[in-house]
Write a protein that holds these residues in place. Structure first.
Motif, PDB file in Angstrom:
ATOM      1  N   VAL A 265      14.461  50.912 -50.119  1.00 54.08           N
ATOM      2  CA  VAL A 265      15.666  51.702 -50.354  1.00 54.08           C
ATOM      3  C   VAL A 265      16.877  50.785 -50.256  1.00 54.08           C
ATOM      4  CG1 VAL A 265      14.718  53.908 -49.561  1.00 54.08           C
ATOM      5  CG2 VAL A 265      15.799  52.376 -47.905  1.00 54.08           C
ATOM      6  N   ASP A 266      17.980  51.207 -50.865  1.00 53.28           N
ATOM      7  CA  ASP A 266      19.191  50.392 -50.764  1.00 53.28           C
ATOM      8  C   ASP A 266      19.772  50.517 -49.353  1.00 53.28           C
ATOM      9  OD1 ASP A 266      20.700  52.781 -50.681  1.00 53.28           O
ATOM     10  OD2 ASP A 266      21.315  52.619 -52.775  1.00 53.28           O
ATOM     11  N   THR A 267      20.753  49.696 -49.065  1.00 54.89           N
ATOM     12  CA  THR A 267      21.278  49.647 -47.699  1.00 54.89           C
ATOM     13  C   THR A 267      21.942  50.959 -47.287  1.00 54.89           C
ATOM     14  OG1 THR A 267      23.289  48.560 -48.514  1.00 54.89           O
ATOM     15  CG2 THR A 267      21.542  47.138 -47.643  1.00 54.89           C
ATOM     16  N   ASP A 268      22.578  51.657 -48.216  1.00 55.59           N
ATOM     17  CA  ASP A 268      23.191  52.940 -47.869  1.00 55.59           C
ATOM     18  C   ASP A 268      22.137  53.960 -47.462  1.00 55.59           C
ATOM     19  OD1 ASP A 268      25.808  52.075 -48.276  1.00 55.59           O
ATOM     20  OD2 ASP A 268      25.831  52.718 -50.370  1.00 55.59           O
TER      21      ASP A 268
ATOM     22  N   LYS B  26      25.830  47.287 -38.003  1.00 59.27           N
ATOM     23  CA  LYS B  26      24.596  47.431 -37.230  1.00 59.27           C
ATOM     24  C   LYS B  26      23.381  47.211 -38.116  1.00 59.27           C
ATOM     25  CE  LYS B  26      22.250  48.154 -33.544  1.00 59.27           C
ATOM     26  NZ  LYS B  26      22.286  47.149 -32.479  1.00 59.27           N
ATOM     27  N   LEU B  27      23.392  47.754 -39.328  1.00 57.07           N
ATOM     28  CA  LEU B  27      22.263  47.568 -40.240  1.00 57.07           C
ATOM     29  C   LEU B  27      22.058  46.085 -40.532  1.00 57.07           C
ATOM     30  CD1 LEU B  27      20.053  48.749 -42.102  1.00 57.07           C
ATOM     31  CD2 LEU B  27      21.745  48.629 -43.932  1.00 57.07           C
ATOM     32  N   PHE B  28      23.128  45.378 -40.848  1.00 60.47           N
ATOM     33  CA  PHE B  28      22.983  43.961 -41.176  1.00 60.47           C
ATOM     34  C   PHE B  28      22.620  43.128 -39.954  1.00 60.47           C
ATOM     35  CE2 PHE B  28      24.866  45.397 -45.098  1.00 60.47           C
ATOM     36  CZ  PHE B  28      24.103  44.692 -46.029  1.00 60.47           C
ATOM     37  N   GLU B  29      22.992  43.588 -38.772  1.00 52.57           N
ATOM     38  CA  GLU B  29      22.540  42.941 -37.538  1.00 52.57           C
ATOM     39  C   GLU B  29      21.019  43.098 -37.391  1.00 52.57           C
ATOM     40  OE1 GLU B  29      22.858  44.206 -32.936  1.00 52.57           O
ATOM     41  OE2 GLU B  29      24.781  43.921 -33.940  1.00 52.57           O
ATOM     42  N   LEU B  30      20.503  44.289 -37.663  1.00 51.10           N
ATOM     43  CA  LEU B  30      19.052  44.524 -37.592  1.00 51.10           C
ATOM     44  C   LEU B  30      18.314  43.688 -38.625  1.00 51.10           C
ATOM     45  CD1 LEU B  30      19.071  48.406 -37.127  1.00 51.10           C
ATOM     46  CD2 LEU B  30      18.528  46.689 -35.391  1.00 51.10           C
ATOM     47  N   LEU B  31      18.902  43.528 -39.801  1.00 55.01           N
ATOM     48  CA  LEU B  31      18.292  42.692 -40.839  1.00 55.01           C
ATOM     49  C   LEU B  31      18.324  41.222 -40.426  1.00 55.01           C
ATOM     50  CD1 LEU B  31      19.822  44.435 -43.967  1.00 55.01           C
ATOM     51  CD2 LEU B  31      17.398  44.404 -43.345  1.00 55.01           C
ATOM     52  N   LYS B  32      19.445  40.771 -39.893  1.00 53.67           N
ATOM     53  CA  LYS B  32      19.587  39.377 -39.464  1.00 53.67           C
ATOM     54  C   LYS B  32      18.594  39.038 -38.357  1.00 53.67           C
ATOM     55  CE  LYS B  32      22.860  36.110 -37.505  1.00 53.67           C
ATOM     56  NZ  LYS B  32      24.161  35.935 -36.872  1.00 53.67           N
ATOM     57  N   ASN B  33      18.403  39.982 -37.429  1.00 56.20           N
ATOM     58  CA  ASN B  33      17.481  39.771 -36.311  1.00 56.20           C
ATOM     59  C   ASN B  33      16.025  40.040 -36.685  1.00 56.20           C
ATOM     60  OD1 ASN B  33      19.643  39.128 -34.659  1.00 56.20           O
ATOM     61  ND2 ASN B  33      19.888  41.211 -33.928  1.00 56.20           N
ATOM     62  N   ARG B  34      15.805  40.327 -37.959  1.00 52.31           N
ATOM     63  CA  ARG B  34      14.460  40.584 -38.514  1.00 52.31           C
ATOM     64  C   ARG B  34      13.765  41.784 -37.882  1.00 52.31           C
ATOM     65  NH1 ARG B  34      12.200  34.944 -40.692  1.00 52.31           N
ATOM     66  NH2 ARG B  34      14.195  34.115 -41.290  1.00 52.31           N
TER      67      ARG B  34
ATOM     68  N   GLY C  16      17.941  40.397 -57.655  1.00 53.32           N
ATOM     69  CA  GLY C  16      19.248  40.032 -58.178  1.00 53.32           C
ATOM     70  C   GLY C  16      20.218  39.948 -57.013  1.00 53.32           C
ATOM     71  N   SER C  17      21.316  40.660 -57.119  1.00 55.00           N
ATOM     72  CA  SER C  17      22.300  40.662 -56.035  1.00 55.00           C
ATOM     73  C   SER C  17      22.113  41.851 -55.101  1.00 55.00           C
ATOM     74  CB  SER C  17      23.712  40.687 -56.620  1.00 55.00           C
ATOM     75  OG  SER C  17      23.903  41.877 -57.362  1.00 55.00           O
ATOM     76  N   LYS C  18      21.147  42.713 -55.407  1.00 55.97           N
ATOM     77  CA  LYS C  18      20.942  43.937 -54.615  1.00 55.97           C
ATOM     78  C   LYS C  18      20.001  43.687 -53.442  1.00 55.97           C
ATOM     79  CE  LYS C  18      20.401  48.807 -55.274  1.00 55.97           C
ATOM     80  NZ  LYS C  18      21.753  49.310 -55.254  1.00 55.97           N
ATOM     81  N   THR C  19      20.419  44.109 -52.266  1.00 55.66           N
ATOM     82  CA  THR C  19      19.594  44.030 -51.065  1.00 55.66           C
ATOM     83  C   THR C  19      18.884  45.359 -50.881  1.00 55.66           C
ATOM     84  OG1 THR C  19      21.099  42.469 -49.994  1.00 55.66           O
ATOM     85  CG2 THR C  19      19.622  43.722 -48.549  1.00 55.66           C
ATOM     86  N   LEU C  20      17.562  45.301 -50.736  1.00 56.06           N
ATOM     87  CA  LEU C  20      16.753  46.491 -50.496  1.00 56.06           C
ATOM     88  C   LEU C  20      16.038  46.330 -49.163  1.00 56.06           C
ATOM     89  CD1 LEU C  20      15.204  46.920 -54.044  1.00 56.06           C
ATOM     90  CD2 LEU C  20      17.142  48.169 -53.075  1.00 56.06           C
ATOM     91  N   VAL C  21      15.895  47.434 -48.445  1.00 61.15           N
ATOM     92  CA  VAL C  21      15.257  47.430 -47.135  1.00 61.15           C
ATOM     93  C   VAL C  21      13.883  48.090 -47.271  1.00 61.15           C
ATOM     94  CG1 VAL C  21      15.477  48.156 -44.727  1.00 61.15           C
ATOM     95  CG2 VAL C  21      17.534  47.616 -46.054  1.00 61.15           C
ATOM     96  N   GLU C  22      12.872  47.454 -46.689  1.00 65.29           N
ATOM     97  CA  GLU C  22      11.510  47.974 -46.745  1.00 65.29           C
ATOM     98  C   GLU C  22      11.408  49.250 -45.895  1.00 65.29           C
ATOM     99  OE1 GLU C  22       7.306  45.815 -46.427  1.00 65.29           O
ATOM    100  OE2 GLU C  22       8.368  45.957 -44.519  1.00 65.29           O
ATOM    101  N   VAL C  23      10.970  50.331 -46.516  1.00 61.19           N
ATOM    102  CA  VAL C  23      10.871  51.619 -45.830  1.00 61.19           C
ATOM    103  C   VAL C  23       9.902  51.538 -44.649  1.00 61.19           C
ATOM    104  CG1 VAL C  23      10.163  54.036 -46.098  1.00 61.19           C
ATOM    105  CG2 VAL C  23      11.565  52.945 -47.854  1.00 61.19           C
TER     106      VAL C  23
END
Length: 62
Positions: A10-13, A26-34, A42-49
């Motif tokens: 899903v997209d970040t929103d 907070k979301l990008f902190e969780l992504l950064k901390n894996r 492309g330029s779109k960031t998707l998060v694994e459900v």
């Protein structure tokens, strides 16, 4: 009867909403901390459900 398609990513929103409408920072902190997994298409960031569900399970266990 057809089964609805369940997204793998899903997209970040949408990820923020799935986690209780957390903030972007907070979301990008969780992504950064894996703590959540992401892919770039492309330029779109998707998060694994699956990673969202796994993270939520860790919160339930705490």
């Amino acid at each position: 009867m057809m089964n609805p398609v369940q997204p793998l990513f899903v997209d970040t929103d949408q990820a923020r909403l799935m986690l209780g409408d957390i903030g972007k920072t907070k979301l990008f902190e969780l992504l950064k901390n894996r703590q959540l997994k992401r892919v770039k298409i492309g330029s779109k960031t998707l998060v694994e459900v699956a990673s969202i569900h796994a993270f939520a399970d860790t919160l339930k266990a705490a």
